[in-house]
Design a protein around this motif. Structure first.
Motif, PDB file in Angstrom:
ATOM      1  N   VAL A  88      61.810  80.785 105.207  1.00 57.19           N
ATOM      2  CA  VAL A  88      63.186  80.885 104.703  1.00 57.19           C
ATOM      3  C   VAL A  88      63.234  81.784 103.479  1.00 57.19           C
ATOM      4  O   VAL A  88      64.086  82.684 103.356  1.00 57.19           O
ATOM      5  CB  VAL A  88      63.744  79.483 104.380  1.00 57.19           C
ATOM      6  N   THR A  89      62.310  81.551 102.527  1.00 55.70           N
ATOM      7  CA  THR A  89      62.254  82.405 101.331  1.00 55.70           C
ATOM      8  C   THR A  89      62.010  83.850 101.717  1.00 55.70           C
ATOM      9  O   THR A  89      62.636  84.774 101.190  1.00 55.70           O
ATOM     10  CB  THR A  89      61.141  81.919 100.378  1.00 55.70           C
ATOM     11  N   ARG A  90      61.082  84.035 102.676  1.00 58.39           N
ATOM     12  CA  ARG A  90      60.743  85.386 103.108  1.00 58.39           C
ATOM     13  C   ARG A  90      61.935  86.079 103.761  1.00 58.39           C
ATOM     14  O   ARG A  90      62.144  87.272 103.579  1.00 58.39           O
ATOM     15  CB  ARG A  90      59.545  85.313 104.055  1.00 58.39           C
ATOM     16  N   SER A  91      62.739  85.343 104.513  1.00 57.01           N
ATOM     17  CA  SER A  91      63.897  85.957 105.164  1.00 57.01           C
ATOM     18  C   SER A  91      64.907  86.460 104.139  1.00 57.01           C
ATOM     19  O   SER A  91      65.497  87.532 104.299  1.00 57.01           O
ATOM     20  CB  SER A  91      64.562  84.952 106.117  1.00 57.01           C
ATOM     21  N   VAL A  92      65.108  85.663 103.058  1.00 52.34           N
ATOM     22  CA  VAL A  92      66.017  86.110 101.987  1.00 52.34           C
ATOM     23  C   VAL A  92      65.452  87.351 101.299  1.00 52.34           C
ATOM     24  O   VAL A  92      66.173  88.304 100.991  1.00 52.34           O
ATOM     25  CB  VAL A  92      66.253  84.979 100.967  1.00 52.34           C
ATOM     26  N   LEU A  93      64.114  87.360 101.051  1.00 52.44           N
ATOM     27  CA  LEU A  93      63.488  88.508 100.402  1.00 52.44           C
ATOM     28  C   LEU A  93      63.538  89.750 101.287  1.00 52.44           C
ATOM     29  O   LEU A  93      63.686  90.871 100.785  1.00 52.44           O
ATOM     30  CB  LEU A  93      62.038  88.178 100.035  1.00 52.44           C
ATOM     31  N   VAL A  94      63.417  89.566 102.600  1.00 54.28           N
ATOM     32  CA  VAL A  94      63.520  90.718 103.509  1.00 54.28           C
ATOM     33  C   VAL A  94      64.910  91.337 103.411  1.00 54.28           C
ATOM     34  O   VAL A  94      65.062  92.555 103.374  1.00 54.28           O
ATOM     35  CB  VAL A  94      63.203  90.282 104.962  1.00 54.28           C
ATOM     36  N   GLU A  95      65.941  90.476 103.367  1.00 46.01           N
ATOM     37  CA  GLU A  95      67.302  90.990 103.171  1.00 46.01           C
ATOM     38  C   GLU A  95      67.384  91.781 101.876  1.00 46.01           C
ATOM     39  O   GLU A  95      67.977  92.877 101.828  1.00 46.01           O
ATOM     40  CB  GLU A  95      68.295  89.833 103.131  1.00 46.01           C
ATOM     41  N   ALA A  96      66.790  91.237 100.802  1.00 45.68           N
ATOM     42  CA  ALA A  96      66.827  91.915  99.503  1.00 45.68           C
ATOM     43  C   ALA A  96      66.085  93.255  99.558  1.00 45.68           C
ATOM     44  O   ALA A  96      66.537  94.251  98.994  1.00 45.68           O
ATOM     45  CB  ALA A  96      66.210  91.025  98.430  1.00 45.68           C
ATOM     46  N   LEU A  97      64.947  93.275 100.242  1.00 42.31           N
ATOM     47  CA  LEU A  97      64.176  94.516 100.341  1.00 42.31           C
ATOM     48  C   LEU A  97      64.952  95.584 101.109  1.00 42.31           C
ATOM     49  O   LEU A  97      64.933  96.764 100.739  1.00 42.31           O
ATOM     50  CB  LEU A  97      62.836  94.247 101.020  1.00 42.31           C
ATOM     51  N   LEU A  98      65.650  95.169 102.175  1.00 43.71           N
ATOM     52  CA  LEU A  98      66.452  96.127 102.931  1.00 43.71           C
ATOM     53  C   LEU A  98      67.592  96.675 102.076  1.00 43.71           C
ATOM     54  O   LEU A  98      67.858  97.886 102.055  1.00 43.71           O
ATOM     55  CB  LEU A  98      67.008  95.462 104.194  1.00 43.71           C
ATOM     56  N   VAL A  99      68.268  95.765 101.339  1.00 42.55           N
ATOM     57  CA  VAL A  99      69.343  96.205 100.437  1.00 42.55           C
ATOM     58  C   VAL A  99      68.782  97.133  99.363  1.00 42.55           C
ATOM     59  O   VAL A  99      69.358  98.183  99.041  1.00 42.55           O
ATOM     60  CB  VAL A  99      70.030  94.982  99.794  1.00 42.55           C
ATOM     61  N   GLY A 100      67.623  96.756  98.770  1.00 46.18           N
ATOM     62  CA  GLY A 100      67.008  97.576  97.722  1.00 46.18           C
ATOM     63  C   GLY A 100      66.587  98.932  98.231  1.00 46.18           C
ATOM     64  O   GLY A 100      66.726  99.946  97.522  1.00 46.18           O
ATOM     65  N   ALA A 101      66.063  98.997  99.472  1.00 41.19           N
ATOM     66  CA  ALA A 101      65.649 100.290 100.032  1.00 41.19           C
ATOM     67  C   ALA A 101      66.846 101.209 100.224  1.00 41.19           C
ATOM     68  O   ALA A 101      66.801 102.404  99.886  1.00 41.19           O
ATOM     69  CB  ALA A 101      64.931 100.064 101.362  1.00 41.19           C
ATOM     70  N   VAL A 102      67.942 100.658 100.766  1.00 47.39           N
ATOM     71  CA  VAL A 102      69.161 101.465 100.948  1.00 47.39           C
ATOM     72  C   VAL A 102      69.688 101.945  99.593  1.00 47.39           C
ATOM     73  O   VAL A 102      70.039 103.117  99.413  1.00 47.39           O
ATOM     74  CB  VAL A 102      70.238 100.650 101.699  1.00 47.39           C
ATOM     75  N   ALA A 103      69.724 101.009  98.617  1.00 53.53           N
ATOM     76  CA  ALA A 103      70.212 101.363  97.279  1.00 53.53           C
ATOM     77  C   ALA A 103      69.297 102.387  96.616  1.00 53.53           C
ATOM     78  O   ALA A 103      69.760 103.294  95.916  1.00 53.53           O
ATOM     79  CB  ALA A 103      70.317 100.114  96.413  1.00 53.53           C
ATOM     80  N   GLY A 104      67.973 102.258  96.825  1.00 52.44           N
ATOM     81  CA  GLY A 104      67.032 103.202  96.229  1.00 52.44           C
ATOM     82  C   GLY A 104      67.205 104.605  96.773  1.00 52.44           C
ATOM     83  O   GLY A 104      67.215 105.584  96.018  1.00 52.44           O
ATOM     84  N   VAL A 105      67.373 104.731  98.098  1.00 51.09           N
ATOM     85  CA  VAL A 105      67.529 106.058  98.704  1.00 51.09           C
ATOM     86  C   VAL A 105      68.836 106.701  98.263  1.00 51.09           C
ATOM     87  O   VAL A 105      68.881 107.873  97.840  1.00 51.09           O
ATOM     88  CB  VAL A 105      67.467 105.955 100.244  1.00 51.09           C
ATOM     89  N   THR A 106      69.944 105.938  98.354  1.00 50.01           N
ATOM     90  CA  THR A 106      71.237 106.500  97.945  1.00 50.01           C
ATOM     91  C   THR A 106      71.264 106.779  96.438  1.00 50.01           C
ATOM     92  O   THR A 106      71.859 107.767  95.990  1.00 50.01           O
ATOM     93  CB  THR A 106      72.376 105.534  98.307  1.00 50.01           C
ATOM     94  N   GLY A 107      70.602 105.906  95.655  1.00 50.27           N
ATOM     95  CA  GLY A 107      70.538 106.145  94.210  1.00 50.27           C
ATOM     96  C   GLY A 107      69.753 107.389  93.866  1.00 50.27           C
ATOM     97  O   GLY A 107      70.104 108.132  92.939  1.00 50.27           O
TER      98      GLY A 107
END
Length: 842
Positions: free
Chosen positions: A310-329
């Motif tokens: 469960v913790t890992r699933s939330v972190l995976v969501e965060a990593l996907l959001v962070g990757a998108v934000a990192g590329v666009t940033g």
């Protein structure tokens, strides 16, 4: 679990958009800073490296260190030394280089270039490969000068024109004998370069018969290392040092990199603040997302998912959001880096040409920051979700924090706040250097502690707004209840705005208090009507003071002349003054003895007297730069300040021991006092010199104030990024809160609350949360401003706290405006909910 996390991200695109934007802005700031500083640094390095193309080995004078009672000074590079270097085996030629400040006026009489970068030098005959001529011929005698093509183009000068220039005071009007091109980095950065023939340059820059540097060109087949070794063997090692052209270019590159590091660090600090604020938004967003999906997560637990999954699933969501934000940033940051350069060009700050530099480290930093910050912020909500028992989650027993957790949180917050406040108060009694470190640590602890305590503080502070909210009827009462319903969420939303306003308010309080202290210092220490100095604050020719003294409108004047000396085995700088007039031009409090300067009598500031254990009547022996010793008597000890301090003695005593005396500034008193007419007369008496500035006390204060204002405006602009991120946080929180309360809003609509009242409820809730953050931020900012002022007050006796009530009121109003604007979209969304669909929603 990975597929589940991916589907959740795709299912909640709208909810995660604000989070992506918040992270993207912080990443864009970081990557934009790195791109901009790397681009400018690379352009300067390439430009400066070209300037060393014709230098294989540079010969420079050594500085003789002060020893015992001897004052150190530079060795001299004579013409004989240059000829000796030219005859060394492997040397093709040796060029003597002379440099110095040279102000060039444009055709309207204003200073061309940017002051500090207004340089002059010598032109080494028609074969000087450093400066290829575009037109005209080499200069001959003091009546001719060469100008660089960029400056000539900006000012509209052509070969044959007369130009007004100044080296150390007096105005010269030579003819432009020619125009040349150069790769000089100062010129590329908007400065100017004027070249004279060698004897004229040596005379103007006070280096008759000597050079600042000797550049040696290697003969074909001779390497730089071999030529350096030959020069080391032929030239006196105690007088000169040699450096290869390659080493010079590398040293220059290191200096440019070091100079850019300060700018880079400053910008990255503000980027870090934006990211720090964004962290609250990310944590808030994932906390709300997890809360909304409690039953879903409980069902996953019930069918066999472990806590780690469960913790890992939330972190995976965060990593996907962070990757998108990192590329666009990163992409946005590249645009910001290019835009900053264009913006500086628009403001007249010229930078060397060069390509946009996107280093691999910048790409790694952007992606790393985006992913790491998002993952760290989402870890706690994910861990909290995993700890919820499935049965409790399905029945929503977990919804409220336990009393134990609240007590623990409040205790921790109180301890951190107390420790931070204690550290700050202790730092105000320390020395400045140590106090800054302690105060910085205390500020971090206090802000962290207040953030932890914010849920506790929200209830009484928001309750204070209840009488005003009642004026808005049912909408106002509902807004107050909604804002305190989830104190942690309210705290996280308000804290983002609190941090930005804390820094903005603190900087405003410090700037206003410092300006007030400088005004008091200028008015209390100086009785002179005007102070004359170079625009670069460089040395002035003594001719300037003689010209002023001869003016019939000048009733008194005194130059301030700095000179090194050795006293009690240590270097002390003496300040030469006109002993007869200095007492009437200054207003310095004498603590011991009398303020008398003349002959062998000197006055000393408190700090210097304390360091040497002097008092009125004490005798001292000063060794001057010519090696001679003079016995002096302290007639008085005065209270110095940042403008006037040190050992004052009469120029008649000092000048006998100076080979080339020069003044730093001149104090002037006129018959009619200060007026625009009097200032204009002084300017004209000095030949309308572009290199000189005539300032009254208000001008001095305003000049320092303009620097503070510039820095403050830059800080406002940079912290604006953090405020924008905070606005996104308010929007995100309200939007998700509306989604979370959809059923409740539908019920309110069903029992008679119209759309306008729903909009008002959401807007008032946003307004209350924003004003709560604003009050906390302004309160903390005032406290930090007071504390820093107390620390600075140890060095600035005239410092006192000045609270800018008008600006603080404006900041609070702006916090309210932020709340109203942030609520526009969530309020509209809430009002447009279908009441029947909302009531049936789970």
């Amino acid at each position: 679990m990975f597929r589940t996390a991916l589907r959740n991200v795709l299912a909640h695109k709208a909810r995660l958009l604000m989070t992506v934007l918040a992270v993207m802005l912080g990443v864009a700031f970081v990557s934009g800073t790195l791109v901009f500083t790397d681009t400018v640094s690379d352009a300067y390095q390439n430009s400066s490296a070209k300037g060393f193309d014709g230098v294989d080995v540079a010969v420079r004078p050594r500085f003789q260190d002060s020893e015992g009672d001897r004052v150190g000074k530079r060795a001299e590079l004579t013409e004989a030394l240059r000829e000796r270097a030219a005859k060394v085996p492997g040397a093709a030629s040796a060029t003597g280089v002379v440099t110095g400040f040279t102000a060039v006026a444009d055709k309207s009489g204003k200073l061309l270039g940017s002051g500090w970068q207004s340089q002059g030098g010598n032109y080494w005959g028609t074969r000087d490969s450093r400066y290829p001529l575009v037109s005209g011929h080499a200069p001959h005698g003091p009546g001719e000068v060469l100008l660089d093509s960029a400056s000539a183009r900006r000012a509209g000068y052509r070969t044959g024109d007369t130009v007004r220039i100044s080296v150390d005071g007096p105005v010269l009007t030579p003819r432009v004998s020619g125009i040349f091109t150069t790769d000089d980095g100062n010129v590329a950065a908007g400065g100017s370069l004027a070249l004279f023939d060698t004897p004229t340059a040596q005379s103007l820059f006070g280096k008759k018969g000597t050079y600042d540097e000797i550049d040696v060109k290697a003969a074909p087949g001779t390497g730089q290392a071999a030529l350096k070794a030959a020069l080391d063997g032929a030239l006196p090692a105690k007088a000169v040092r040699t450096t290869t052209g390659t080493r010079l270019a590398e040293d220059q590159a290191e200096q440019i990199s070091a100079s850019m590091s300060g700018l880079r660090q400053g910008l990255l600090v503000f980027a870090g603040i934006a990211l720090f604020v964004g962290t609250f938004i990310i944590a808030n967003t994932f906390t709300m997302l997890v809360a909304q999906r409690t039953r879903e997560l409980a069902l996953l637990r019930a069918v066999g998912a472990s806590r780690r999954q469960v913790t890992r699933s939330v972190l995976v969501e965060a990593l996907l959001v962070g990757a998108v934000a990192g590329v666009t940033g990163l992409v946005a940051g590249i645009g910001i880096g290019a835009g900053l350069r264009g913006l500086l060009d628009a403001f007249g700050v010229t930078l060397p040409d060069g390509p946009l530099v996107v280093a691999p480290a910048t790409v790694a930093a952007a992606l790393g920051v985006g992913v790491v910050v998002t993952a760290l912020a989402a870890w706690l909500p994910g861990r909290r979700a995993a700890k919820i028992p499935p049965v409790a989650a399905m029945s929503s027993v977990h919804a409220k924090a336990t009393a134990k957790s609240l007590v623990l949180r409040n205790t921790l917050g109180a301890l951190l706040s107390a420790a931070g406040a204690a550290a700050i108060l202790t730092a105000t009694t320390m020395k400045t250097d140590i106090g800054q470190v302690v105060m910085g640590l205390g500020a971090v602890l206090l802000i962290t502690g207040v953030f932890v305590l914010t849920p506790l503080l929200s209830r009484p502070l928001i309750a204070a707004a209840a009488p005003l909210l009642r004026l808005f009827g049912v909408s106002g009462r509902l807004a107050r209840q909604n804002s305190v319903r989830n104190p942690r969420r309210t705290a996280a939303t308000a804290s983002a705005l609190m941090i930005g306003l804390t820094l903005i308010t603190g900087m405003t309080v410090m700037a206003g208090s410092l300006q007030h202290a400088i005004d008091r210092m200028a008015s209390s220490a100086i009785r002179a009507d005007y102070v004359v100095s170079m625009t670069t604050h460089g040395p002035l020719s003594p001719d300037v003071e003689r010209r002023l003294a001869a003016d019939p409108d000048v009733t008194a004047s005194s130059p301030l002349r700095d000179a090194p000396s050795r006293i009690d085995g240590r270097t002390e700088f003496l300040t030469g003054v006109n002993g007869r007039t200095i007492g009437g031009l200054t207003d310095l409090k004498t603590d011991d003895g009398s303020f008398r300067v003349g002959g062998d009598r000197v006055v000393v500031d408190q700090d210097t007297a304390k360091a040497h254990h002097w008092r009125a009547g004490s005798e001292l022996t000063a060794y001057f730069e010519d090696g001679k010793a003079v016995r002096l008597t302290v007639s008085g000890v005065y209270t110095g300040n940042a403008m006037i301090r040190g050992i004052m003695l009469d120029n008649a005593t000092l000048s006998r021991h100076q080979a080339d005396p020069s003044d730093m500034q001149i104090m002037v008193k006129t018959a009619g006092g200060t007026s625009e007419a009097a200032k204009d007369r002084l300017v004209k008496a000095l030949g309308s010199n572009p290199a000189l500035q005539v300032q009254d006390r208000k001008d001095i204060s305003d000049g320092i104030a303009s620097a503070f204002t510039l820095i403050l405006n830059m800080v406002y602009g940079l912290l604006g990024m953090a405020v924008i991120v905070a606005v996104l946080g308010v929007v995100n929180t309200l939007a998700m809160s509306v989604f979370e309360r959809a059923q409740e809003i539908g019920m309110l609509r069903a029992i008679g609350l119209d759309r306008r009242a729903v909009k008002r409820m959401v807007r008032l809730e946003s307004l209350v949360i924003s004003l709560f953050g604003g009050v906390l931020g302004i309160g903390l900012g005032v406290f930090f401003g007071w504390a820093v002022g107390r620390l600075l007050g140890t060095r600035m006796p005239t410092y006192e706290l000045v609270l800018p009530w008008d600006r603080m009121a404006l900041f609070l109003v702006l916090a309210g405006v932020v709340g109203i604007l942030a609520a526009l979209w969530p309020a509209r969304r809430a009002a447009r909910l279908n009441m029947l669909g909302a009531i049936k929603a789970e």
